[in-house]
Scaffold this active site. Structure first.
Site: not given
Ligand code: DGL
Length: 270
Positions: A74, A185
């Site tokens: 993430c 992301c």
């Molecule tokens: N998984 C998050 C990222 O890669 C995107 C989704 C979220 O805001 O939790 O930043």
């Protein structure tokens, strides 16, 4: 030397399944435990301290499950927690920002890289630092694009809605002349086709899912910690809450059949 223990992978939800899929493809012998913190999704708009707290609790859980390596799949959690997690935990931890930053620096011919991400990742400036660390001559332009997360989760990555959002959110990056775009992301790799349609032949796309899986592979090999050849891997999918449309959204992000899911409460009473 080899190590049969699983790799622990976590994300704020199902977005990190894009990273998990790349790990499965690249490392077919490895077992994995994936944890999606859907109780607190999305991380993007939250304060860094709060996200760091969730990340630490999840790493502690994965450590209790005896994983050999933790992948923070993430971008927002990597930005908020990776550096301090490395100070706090002995277990090896890999985030998604460094590998993408390195790939971006290697790919740019114009020394100008665009990065799209959540607001939390943009505010942390971690991509800027990681790219400048790899090559201080490279310029970085960052843009938060939170609507794209919703678009992908709605199953609209290949629609006019996605194209309109991309046209708007990538306009400045294209105008400035960046030739590399980091998909900073977890959800954005699904927007590759739409990006190519809206900005044809404009950017080399850097996908942090791919580059992170490649780093996991390199590090395991380097440390002699790969699972032995011919092992039957075991994959666990754990979530901290099961929202409506869970299966549908998870299948969009994973791009294949989603393993059976178990719910755990890491924060009972909270
Ligand atoms: N998984 C998050 C990222 O890669 C995107 C989704 C979220 O805001 O939790 O930043």
């Amino acid at each position: 030397m080899s190590d049969e223990r699983p790799i622990g992978v976590f994300d704020s939800g199902v977005g990190g399944l894009t990273v998990l899929r790349e790990i499965h493809d690249r490392l077919p012998n490895e077992s994995t435990i994936y944890l999606g913190d859907l109780k607190h999704f999305p991380y993007g708009p939250r304060y860094q301290e709060e996200v760091k707290g969730f990340a630490f609790d999840i790493i502690e859980y994965l450590q209790r499950r005896d994983v050999k390596l933790v992948v923070i799949a993430c971008n927002t959690a990597t930005a908020a927690a990776l550096n301090q997690a490395r100070e706090k935990f002995d277990i090896p931890i890999i985030g998604v920002i460094g590998p993408g930053a390195q790939a971006a620096v290697e790919a740019t011919r114009k020394n100008l890289v665009g990065v799209i991400s959540t607001e939390g990742t943009r505010l942390s400036q971690e991509y800027l630092h990681a790219i400048k660390d790899a090559d201080p001559m490279v310029g970085v332009y960052q843009k938060a694009s939170p609507e794209l997360v919703e678009i992908v989760e709605a199953g609209d990555a290949d629609t006019a809605r996605a194209e309109a959002a991309l046209r708007r959110d990538l306009a400045e990056i294209a105008q400035l002349g960046a030739d590399v775009l980091v998909l900073g992301c977890t959800h954005y790799p699904l927007l590759r086709a739409a990006i190519q349609r809206v900005y044809p032949d404009t950017f080399t796309l850097v996908d942090s899912a791919e580059t992170t899986a490649a780093k996991v592979s390199r590090q395991l090999k380097h440390a002699g910690m790969e699972a032995p050849e011919g092992t039957s891997p075991h994959h666990e999918l754990i979530v901290t809450a099961v929202p409506r449309r869970f299966n549908e959204v998870a299948a969009i992000l994973f791009g294949r059949e989603v393993p059976e899911v178990t719910e755990v409460d890491l924060w009972p009473g909270r």
